[in-house]
Design a protein around this motif. Structure first.
Motif, PDB file in Angstrom:
ATOM      1  N   ARG A 149     -65.624  24.309  16.913  1.00 22.52           N
ATOM      2  CA  ARG A 149     -65.766  23.197  17.846  1.00 22.52           C
ATOM      3  C   ARG A 149     -65.036  23.507  19.157  1.00 22.52           C
ATOM      4  O   ARG A 149     -65.540  23.257  20.241  1.00 22.52           O
ATOM      5  CB  ARG A 149     -65.233  21.915  17.202  1.00 22.52           C
ATOM      6  CG  ARG A 149     -65.830  20.679  17.818  1.00 22.52           C
ATOM      7  CD  ARG A 149     -65.504  19.425  17.058  1.00 22.52           C
ATOM      8  NE  ARG A 149     -64.095  19.168  17.010  1.00 22.52           N
ATOM      9  CZ  ARG A 149     -63.379  19.114  15.897  1.00 22.52           C
ATOM     10  NH1 ARG A 149     -63.943  19.307  14.729  1.00 22.52           N
ATOM     11  NH2 ARG A 149     -62.092  18.872  15.927  1.00 22.52           N
ATOM     12  N   GLN A 167     -62.533  27.218  26.035  1.00 17.59           N
ATOM     13  CA  GLN A 167     -62.856  25.795  25.924  1.00 17.59           C
ATOM     14  C   GLN A 167     -62.824  25.081  27.276  1.00 17.59           C
ATOM     15  O   GLN A 167     -63.725  24.304  27.593  1.00 17.59           O
ATOM     16  CB  GLN A 167     -61.858  25.117  24.974  1.00 17.59           C
ATOM     17  CG  GLN A 167     -62.157  23.651  24.725  1.00 17.59           C
ATOM     18  CD  GLN A 167     -61.135  23.000  23.808  1.00 17.59           C
ATOM     19  OE1 GLN A 167     -59.998  23.478  23.697  1.00 17.59           O
ATOM     20  NE2 GLN A 167     -61.514  21.935  23.149  1.00 17.59           N
ATOM     21  N   GLU A 202     -60.224  15.671  17.051  1.00 15.35           N
ATOM     22  CA  GLU A 202     -60.358  15.653  18.509  1.00 15.35           C
ATOM     23  C   GLU A 202     -61.343  16.699  19.033  1.00 15.35           C
ATOM     24  O   GLU A 202     -61.888  17.488  18.278  1.00 15.35           O
ATOM     25  CB  GLU A 202     -58.990  15.798  19.185  1.00 15.35           C
ATOM     26  CG  GLU A 202     -58.288  17.055  18.938  1.00 15.35           C
ATOM     27  CD  GLU A 202     -56.793  16.957  19.220  1.00 15.35           C
ATOM     28  OE1 GLU A 202     -56.236  15.860  19.378  1.00 15.35           O
ATOM     29  OE2 GLU A 202     -56.180  18.018  19.245  1.00 15.35           O
ATOM     30  N   ASP A 203     -61.584  16.639  20.327  1.00 16.53           N
ATOM     31  CA  ASP A 203     -62.475  17.573  21.031  1.00 16.53           C
ATOM     32  C   ASP A 203     -63.919  17.486  20.565  1.00 16.53           C
ATOM     33  O   ASP A 203     -64.643  18.481  20.547  1.00 16.53           O
ATOM     34  CB  ASP A 203     -61.976  19.027  20.872  1.00 16.53           C
ATOM     35  CG  ASP A 203     -60.654  19.234  21.561  1.00 16.53           C
ATOM     36  OD1 ASP A 203     -60.339  18.444  22.468  1.00 16.53           O
ATOM     37  OD2 ASP A 203     -59.928  20.162  21.178  1.00 16.53           O
ATOM     38  N   ARG A 204     -64.336  16.312  20.150  1.00 19.46           N
ATOM     39  CA  ARG A 204     -65.743  16.145  19.782  1.00 19.46           C
ATOM     40  C   ARG A 204     -66.599  15.812  21.002  1.00 19.46           C
ATOM     41  O   ARG A 204     -67.796  16.019  20.994  1.00 19.46           O
ATOM     42  CB  ARG A 204     -65.886  15.045  18.721  1.00 19.46           C
ATOM     43  CG  ARG A 204     -65.261  15.447  17.404  1.00 19.46           C
ATOM     44  CD  ARG A 204     -65.454  14.433  16.312  1.00 19.46           C
ATOM     45  NE  ARG A 204     -64.803  14.893  15.102  1.00 19.46           N
ATOM     46  CZ  ARG A 204     -65.354  15.741  14.237  1.00 19.46           C
ATOM     47  NH1 ARG A 204     -66.571  16.183  14.448  1.00 19.46           N
ATOM     48  NH2 ARG A 204     -64.695  16.130  13.162  1.00 19.46           N
ATOM     49  N   PHE A 205     -65.960  15.244  22.011  1.00 20.28           N
ATOM     50  CA  PHE A 205     -66.688  14.848  23.218  1.00 20.28           C
ATOM     51  C   PHE A 205     -65.938  15.384  24.438  1.00 20.28           C
ATOM     52  O   PHE A 205     -64.893  16.006  24.303  1.00 20.28           O
ATOM     53  CB  PHE A 205     -66.776  13.316  23.299  1.00 20.28           C
ATOM     54  CG  PHE A 205     -67.247  12.676  22.020  1.00 20.28           C
ATOM     55  CD1 PHE A 205     -68.591  12.715  21.677  1.00 20.28           C
ATOM     56  CD2 PHE A 205     -66.355  12.063  21.162  1.00 20.28           C
ATOM     57  CE1 PHE A 205     -69.030  12.153  20.493  1.00 20.28           C
ATOM     58  CE2 PHE A 205     -66.788  11.505  19.976  1.00 20.28           C
ATOM     59  CZ  PHE A 205     -68.129  11.546  19.637  1.00 20.28           C
ATOM     60  N   ASP A 206     -66.470  15.073  25.607  1.00 22.62           N
ATOM     61  CA  ASP A 206     -65.788  15.500  26.835  1.00 22.62           C
ATOM     62  C   ASP A 206     -64.497  14.725  27.041  1.00 22.62           C
ATOM     63  O   ASP A 206     -63.612  15.142  27.765  1.00 22.62           O
ATOM     64  CB  ASP A 206     -66.698  15.296  28.051  1.00 22.62           C
ATOM     65  CG  ASP A 206     -67.804  16.344  28.083  1.00 22.62           C
ATOM     66  OD1 ASP A 206     -67.632  17.376  27.424  1.00 22.62           O
ATOM     67  OD2 ASP A 206     -68.825  16.113  28.749  1.00 22.62           O
ATOM     68  N   SER A 214     -59.737  19.018  26.715  1.00 18.95           N
ATOM     69  CA  SER A 214     -59.087  19.244  25.425  1.00 18.95           C
ATOM     70  C   SER A 214     -57.620  18.806  25.433  1.00 18.95           C
ATOM     71  O   SER A 214     -57.014  18.660  26.493  1.00 18.95           O
ATOM     72  CB  SER A 214     -59.139  20.735  25.094  1.00 18.95           C
ATOM     73  OG  SER A 214     -58.342  21.451  26.006  1.00 18.95           O
ATOM     74  N   PRO A 273     -68.797   7.786  28.228  1.00 16.54           N
ATOM     75  CA  PRO A 273     -68.224   8.987  27.612  1.00 16.54           C
ATOM     76  C   PRO A 273     -68.617  10.303  28.280  1.00 16.54           C
ATOM     77  O   PRO A 273     -67.960  11.311  28.079  1.00 16.54           O
ATOM     78  CB  PRO A 273     -68.757   8.939  26.172  1.00 16.54           C
ATOM     79  CG  PRO A 273     -69.951   8.043  26.221  1.00 16.54           C
ATOM     80  CD  PRO A 273     -69.704   7.062  27.312  1.00 16.54           C
ATOM     81  N   ALA A 274     -69.690  10.287  29.068  1.00 18.23           N
ATOM     82  CA  ALA A 274     -70.116  11.546  29.691  1.00 18.23           C
ATOM     83  C   ALA A 274     -69.532  11.732  31.092  1.00 18.23           C
ATOM     84  O   ALA A 274     -69.791  12.740  31.736  1.00 18.23           O
ATOM     85  CB  ALA A 274     -71.641  11.597  29.756  1.00 18.23           C
ATOM     86  N   LEU A 275     -68.742  10.763  31.557  1.00 18.48           N
ATOM     87  CA  LEU A 275     -68.218  10.857  32.926  1.00 18.48           C
ATOM     88  C   LEU A 275     -66.731  11.199  32.911  1.00 18.48           C
ATOM     89  O   LEU A 275     -65.949  10.572  32.197  1.00 18.48           O
ATOM     90  CB  LEU A 275     -68.408   9.523  33.661  1.00 18.48           C
ATOM     91  CG  LEU A 275     -69.857   9.052  33.882  1.00 18.48           C
ATOM     92  CD1 LEU A 275     -69.865   7.711  34.608  1.00 18.48           C
ATOM     93  CD2 LEU A 275     -70.648  10.077  34.680  1.00 18.48           C
ATOM     94  N   SER A 276     -66.363  12.157  33.726  1.00 18.65           N
ATOM     95  CA  SER A 276     -64.942  12.476  33.868  1.00 18.65           C
ATOM     96  C   SER A 276     -64.342  11.572  34.945  1.00 18.65           C
ATOM     97  O   SER A 276     -65.076  10.897  35.678  1.00 18.65           O
ATOM     98  CB  SER A 276     -64.781  13.940  34.270  1.00 18.65           C
ATOM     99  OG  SER A 276     -65.306  14.132  35.566  1.00 18.65           O
ATOM    100  N   ASP A 308     -65.851  12.626  38.065  1.00 17.47           N
ATOM    101  CA  ASP A 308     -67.245  12.162  38.206  1.00 17.47           C
ATOM    102  C   ASP A 308     -67.282  10.727  38.721  1.00 17.47           C
ATOM    103  O   ASP A 308     -68.054  10.393  39.623  1.00 17.47           O
ATOM    104  CB  ASP A 308     -67.968  12.174  36.841  1.00 17.47           C
ATOM    105  CG  ASP A 308     -68.307  13.576  36.374  1.00 17.47           C
ATOM    106  OD1 ASP A 308     -68.399  14.470  37.228  1.00 17.47           O
ATOM    107  OD2 ASP A 308     -68.485  13.757  35.153  1.00 17.47           O
ATOM    108  N   LYS A 322     -66.254  10.630  42.316  1.00 16.12           N
ATOM    109  CA  LYS A 322     -67.266  11.263  43.160  1.00 16.12           C
ATOM    110  C   LYS A 322     -68.479  10.341  43.320  1.00 16.12           C
ATOM    111  O   LYS A 322     -68.995  10.162  44.422  1.00 16.12           O
ATOM    112  CB  LYS A 322     -67.693  12.566  42.474  1.00 16.12           C
ATOM    113  CG  LYS A 322     -68.026  13.680  43.410  1.00 16.12           C
ATOM    114  CD  LYS A 322     -68.641  14.799  42.633  1.00 16.12           C
ATOM    115  CE  LYS A 322     -67.712  15.912  42.345  1.00 16.12           C
ATOM    116  NZ  LYS A 322     -68.404  17.084  41.803  1.00 16.12           N
TER     117      LYS A 322
END
Lengths: 466, 415
Positions: A93, A389, B252-256, B320, B382-385, B388, B391
Motif C-alpha cells: 500500500r 510514496q 492508514e495511507d488508504r487515501f490521499d 502519508s 477526500p480527493a482534495l488536498s 487543491d 487553488k
C-alpha cells in the motif's frame, strides 16, 4: 566511518567491474551457516584493494537472518518494514504495488518465491564473471542452497534502456572516502550506515542480537549479553523493474503526431525529455529546456528554485524533479535542500536484458529488459519508501493534482480503488499542456528488503553457537 | 453565499462500562455507511469517532476507569444548525453511533440533542483551519468549477496543446464557462468567501508576556525534574504498543488524506496545564499571524486539554504519516517541543524549545506511542488536498475580478 567493517557496496558502485550476476538464495534444506563460513573470505569490505578481480557482497532478508539463527526478539530490533518484507500488504500500500505491480504477480519476493539472501557478484569482464560464478554456484550446490540468478551490467554507453544517461546525481556520504563532486548533496554518514549520526544529528536505532558462545569477535558488545549486530550495516532495497521501452517511445511518438508536430521524431524526443527531466545525454532541462546540447563537466550542479520556479523549463512532474526535488520544496533553498537530504538513497542498480535497437519509434521485440534497482539507506521508511510514496506516487506532490511519476509511478486509483488514467502536465504559456493516457512503462517483477551487515556481523552470523 | 466561520465541535463523553467493545465494533463495521450518510450533510467538513481508553500517567497508573467517546467535527455555521444537520444526515444511524454513551438522549428530541452536544463539548485550546471562510458547499462548488474549466481546455486541445495564444482571450472564454457552472452551483465568482486574517492572534502573542517569561524561567527546573523521572521510567516500547503501532500502520495511507488521534497524559504539577495552555495560545497566535510551519498539508487540527489532565491532538492531513511527521520535525519542531515537553515520555528538551522534536526517531516513536486508532472518520472532499482547495478558491476569485493580463496569466497558471 569504519571502512574496513562495512561491505564494499556501501562505499563503491564498482564501476571497474561492469559485469555482474545477482543471486537470489533460498536456504531451505541447505546449510547456510556453513556456506557463509566458507564464503566469508570472499566478501568485499570497504577497505579492499581497488585492483581486485572480483567483488562479492551479501545481504539477507528477515527470513534469511532467522534461518541463520536470529530469533524473534532479535528481529524485533530491526525496522518494521524490513521484518515485514516488501511483499507485505502494508508495504504494498505504501509503495503503490497494486494492479500490474501486485506482489502476487511478481517473479520473486512473494508467496513461494520469497528469498533468504541476495548475493551480488561483480567482475571486470564476462569471462571473469563466468569463471567466478561457476565456483560460487558449485559451492551453493555443495551446501544445498537453492538459487536463481540474473546477469546485470553497467551499460557500455552509460545509458539505461529508455536511452538516457544514468547515475548523474548520487549524493556524497560523509566518511565514504571520496571527494565531493560539484552539485552533489552532502549526506550524514548515518543516512547510509547504521551506528552513526544521521541528518538530524541523532543516531538511529541499531538492530541487536543475543551474543553467542564461541564467537571470536563480537560486533559491538552491548549491555545485557547482546551485540550491536547492525553497526556498520545498511538496509538494501532490491526491486527488479521491467521497462517497456517500445511502449515508452511509441507513446512519445503518438503524442508528437497528435500535436501535428512538423518534425515528429524531434518532438517525440522533446516529450520524452520532459517526462524524464533530462535530455538523453543527461543534460538537465533546467539548463537546456528547448533542445539537447553537449553535456558539460557536471550533470548534477543545478537547482530548481531560482532557475525554474514555475516549471516552465523542467515540468514539476518530471521524473528527476519528483525523485529529487533538490532546493524546491521548502521555505528557502537551504531549508528545502536540507529537508530533501533527509530522504535520499544511494543507488547501486544495474540494467538487465539487451538494448532495444531500431529507429523511432522502435518496434516491440518481446524481449524482457529493465533495471535491477538496488538502493542503500539507513531508514527504509524515511528514505526509500518516502521517495516512492510521497515524491513519486504522491498525487499531490509539488502542487500537482492527481498525477504520479510518469516513468515509475504506480497506477492511480479513485476512491473506490478503480484505476484512473495516468497523466502528465507541462507548465507552459499561456496555459499548461497535458498528456493523458500515459502507458505504464515500468513494472515491478520482484523485490525484497535486505540487510547488508558489516563484516564483523557477517562473521557473527556463521561463527559460534546459540 | 458569503463567508462562513468554520468551528470545532469536540465532544467527549464516557461510555458505559462493558459497552465499549460493542461500540468499537459497530463503528468499524459501519464506517462506510456513516461516510455515505454524512455526505448528505451540508455543514460537515470532517468528522471522526474515536474511543479514548484509560491511558497511563507518569507513575504508570491508568487515568480514568471508563473509555471516552470522542466525536469531533469541523463544521460550518452555528452548533445548533450543525447538530440538526447531522441528525438529518445520519437519521437512524445517529443513535447506534452513540450507543452506550453516558447522557446521550437519543435523536428523537432535537432540543435535548443540541443540549447534550453543547454540554459534552470541550473547548479547543488551539484550532487550526487551513482554508478559512470556505464552507463545504463552496469547496464542492469550486471543485466543480475547476473540472468544467479543465474540460473546456481539453476541448480546445490538439494533442496535449491547448490551441490558444492570448492569455486574456482564453481566460475570458473560460469565464463564460465558469459563469454557467457558478449559476448551477449557487456559487458567486469573486472573493465573497474570503475571510480577512484575524488580528486577534497577534495580540495574544504580546498579551501574555508575563506568563511566557515565567514558563521560560521555570524551564530549567522542569527539565531537571524530567531528566530525573526519565532515568526511572521504563521504556514505552512495550509489546502492547508495538501491536497498536502495527494496527495503526494497517489502517492508514488508504487515501490521499489521513487522520491522526493522539492522546497523552500531562506531567504532574499545577503549573503544567497552565504552561501548556499558554504554549497552545502562542501556537494559535503564530498560526493566526500567518505562520504555517508543518501545517501546509493539514486541513484542520485541534489541541484540547481534557479535564482528566490529558492532551488530545486530532488532525486531518494530506499524504502519508511519514511525510506529515517529517514536515512537523522539519518545520514545526520548536512548536511541537514547547507543547510536547509538558506531556509524559516526550524526548528530552532544552529551554522549552530546543532538542525535543528535533530528535526525529524519539519524536516519531513518541507520536506512535500516543496515537490511538480512529474507529470511523469522514471527509467531505477526500480527493482534495489543502493546496487543491486553496487553488480552486483562487481560481474562482480571479474569475470574479477583472481579467487583465496579470490576472489571466495567474488564472491559467493555476489550471
Amino acid at each position: 566511518m569504519e571502512r574496513a567493517d562495512v561491505q564494499g557496496l556501501v562505499l563503491f558502485g564498482y564501476r571497474q567491474h561492469p559485469r555482474a550476476r545477482f543471486y537470489l538464495l533460498k536456504f531451505a534444506g541447505g546449510n547456510p551457516r556453513e556456506w557463509l563460513r566458507r564464503a566469508l573470505p570472499d566478501v568485499t569490505s570497504g577497505a579492499e584493494d581497488a585492483d581486485a578481480r572480483y567483488r562479492f557482497n551479501l545481504a539477507f532478508s528477515a527470513r534469511g537472518l532467522a534461518a541463520l539463527g536470529l530469533d524473534a526478539d532479535d528481529l524485533a530490533t530491526f525496522q518494521r518494514e524490513f521484518v515485514q518484507g516488501m511483499a507485505h500488504p502494508e508495504r504494498s500500500r505504501v509503495l503503490g504495488d497494486r494492479h500490474a505491480d501486485d506482489p502476487t504477480r511478481w517473479r520473486w519476493g512473494s508467496g513461494d518465491e520469497q528469498v533468504d539472501a541476495l548475493a551480488l557478484l561483480y567482475a571486470r569482464s564476462d569471462e571473469a564473471l563466468q569463471e567466478r560464478a561457476a565456483e560460487l554456484e558449485k559451492s551453493l550446490a555443495k551446501f544445498g542452497i537453492g538459487h536463481a540468478s540474473q546477469d546485470v551490467s553497467l551499460p557500455d554507453d552509460g545509458r539505461e534502456h529508455f536511452g538516457f544517461v544514468t547515475g548523474s546525481c548520487e549524493p556524497r556520504v560523509r566518511g565514504a572516502g571520496r571527494r565531493r563532486r560539484r552539485g552533489e548533496a552532502r549526506l550524514a554518514t548515518g543516512e547510509l550506515v547504521l551506528g552513526y549520526a544521521n541528518g538530524y544529528g541523532a543516531i538511529g536505532s541499531v538492530p541487536s542480537a543475543k551474543a553467542r558462545r564461541g564467537t571470536r569477535e563480537h560486533p559491538f558488545p552491548l549491555a545485557g549479553g547482546r551485540v550491536g549486530f547492525g553497526h556498520n550495516g545498511s538496509y538494501l532495497v532490491a526491486r527488479q523493474l521491467r521497462q517497456d521501452v517500445a511502449g515508452f517511445w511509441q507513446y512519445c511518438w503518438a503524442a508528437a503526431l497528435a500535436e501535428r508536430a512538423p518534425d515528429a521524431a524531434e518532438r517525440a524526443r522533446h516529450i520524452a525529455a520532459r517526462l524524464v527531466g533530462r535530455w538523453p545525454n543527461g543534460v538537465p532541462l533546467v539548463e537546456a529546456p528547448e533542445a539537447e546540447r553537449a553535456a558539460g563537466a557536471s550533470l548534477n550542479d543545478f537547482g530548481f528554485r531560482d532557475h525554474d520556479p514555475d516549471g516552465l523549463r523542467c515540468p514539476f512532474g518530471a521524473h528527476i524533479r519528483r525523485a529529487n526535488p533538490r532546493d524546491m520544496l521548502g521555505e528557502s533553498a537551504e531549508h528545502a535542500q536540507r529537508e530533501a537530504n533527509l530522504h535520499r538513497i544511494v543507488r547501486r542498480g544495474r540494467v538487465f536484458g539487451p538494448k532495444l535497437a531500431g529507429s523511432l519509434p522502435p518496434p516491440d521485440d518481446g524481449v524482457e529488459r529493465g533495471l535491477y534497482f538496488v538502493a542503500l539507506n539507513a531508514d527504509i521508511s524515511r528514505q526509500f519508501e518516502f521517495i516512492q510514496q510521497t515524491w513519486l506516487n504522491g498525487g499531490k506532490s509539488a502542487g500537482l493534482s492527481g498525477e504520479r511519476d510518469p516513468l515509475v509511478g504506480a497506477d492511480g486509483a479513485d476512491l473506490e480503488g478503480a484505476p484512473i488514467s495516468r497523466r502528465f502536465s507541462v507548465p507552459a504559456r499561456p496555459v499548461r499542456q497535458r498528456y493523458e493516457g500515459l502507458p505504464k512503462v515500468v513494472q515491478v517483477r520482484g523485490g525484497e528488503y535486505f540487510f547488508l551487515p558489516g563484516m564483523r556481523a557477517l562473521n557473527f552470523l556463521c561463527d559460534g553457537v546459540d | 453565499m458569503s463567508a462562513v466561520r468554520q468551528q470545532a465541535l469536540t465532544l467527549s463523553a464516557p461510555v458505559d462500562l462493558g459497552r465499549e467493545a460493542a461500540l468499537d465494533a459497530w463503528l468499524r463495521d459501519n464506517e462506510p455507511e456513516l461516510k455515505r450518510r454524512l455526505s448528505d450533510s451540508r455543514t460537515t467538513h470532517f468528522a471522526r469517532w474515536a474511543l479514548l481508553p484509560p491511558t497511563l500517567d507518569e507513575a504508570g497508573k491508568p487515568i480514568g476507569a471508563q473509555h471516552l467517546l470522542l466525536f469531533e467535527t469541523s463544521f460550518d455555521g452555528e452548533l445548533s444548525d450543525h447538530v440538526a444537520d447531522l441528525r438529518s444526515a445520519l437519521g437512524s444511524w445517529l443513535d447506534p453511533a452513540f450507543g452506550g454513551v453516558v447522557g446521550y438522549p437519543g435523536a428523537e428530541n432535537l432540543t435535548e440533542l443540541v443540549e447534550f452536544f453543547r454540554r459534552a463539548s470541550l473547548r479547543a485550546a488551539s484550532f487550526h483551519v487551513a482554508n478559512r471562510g470556505l464552507s463545504v458547499s463552496v469547496v464542492h462548488g469550486d471543485a466543480a468549477l475547476r473540472r468544467a474549466l479543465e474540460a473546456r481546455l481539453c476541448e480546445l486541445s490538439v494533442g496535449a496543446i491547448v490551441q490558444a495564444t492570448d492569455a486574456v482571450q482564453l481566460a475570458r472564454e473560460l469565464r463564460q464557462v465558469a459563469r454557467a457552472v457558478a449559476r448551477q452551483n449557487g456559487l458567486a465568482l469573486g472573493n465573497a468567501h474570503r475571510v480577512p486574517s484575524r488580528a486577534a492572534g497577534r495580540w495574544a502573542l504580546v498579551a501574555r508576556p508575563f506568563g511566557l517569561l515565567l514558563a521560560f524561567l521555570l524551564s530549567p527546573f522542569f527539565e531537571w525534574r524530567d531528566e530525573r523521572v526519565r532515568r526511572r521510567q521504563p521504556s514505552f516500547d512495550t509489546p502492547a504498543l508495538r501491536e497498536r503501532r502495527d494496527h495503526l500502520g494497517r489502517e492508514e495511507d488508504r487515501f490521499d488524506q489521513n487522520v491522526l488521534t493522539e492522546l497523552v497524559a500531562i506531567k504532574p504539577g499545577w503549573y503544567r496545564p497552565f504552561c501548556l495552555k499558554l504554549m497552545l495560545q502562542l501556537a494559535s497566535a503564530l498560526a493566526a499571524a500567518g505562520w504555517r510551519g508543518g501545517m501546509r498539508s493539514v486541513h484542520f487540527t485541534r489541541w484540547v486539554v481534557l479535564p482528566d489532565r490529558r492532551l488530545l491532538l486530532s488532525s486531518y492531513y494530506d499524504g502519508s504519516w511519514q511525510a506529515h511527521l517529517s514536515q512537523l520535525v522539519g518545520e514545526a519542531a520548536r512548536v511541537m517541543t514547547m507543547i510536547g515537553t509538558h506531556t509524559i515520555w516526550f524526548p528530552s528538551t532544552r529551554l522549552l524549545l530546543f532538542r525535543g522534536a528535533r530528535d526525529e526517531p524519539a519524536f516519531k516513536a513518541w507520536m506512535r506511542a500516543n496515537q490511538l486508532p480512529t474507529q470511523a472518520w469522514y471527509s467531505a472532499y477526500p480527493a482534495l488536498s489543502v493546496a487543491d482547495v486553496a487553488k480552486n478558491a483562487e481560481i474562482r476569485e480571479l474569475l470574479g475580478g477583472e481579467l487583465d493580463a496579470a490576472a489571466a496569466e495567474r488564472l491559467l497558471a493555476l489550471l
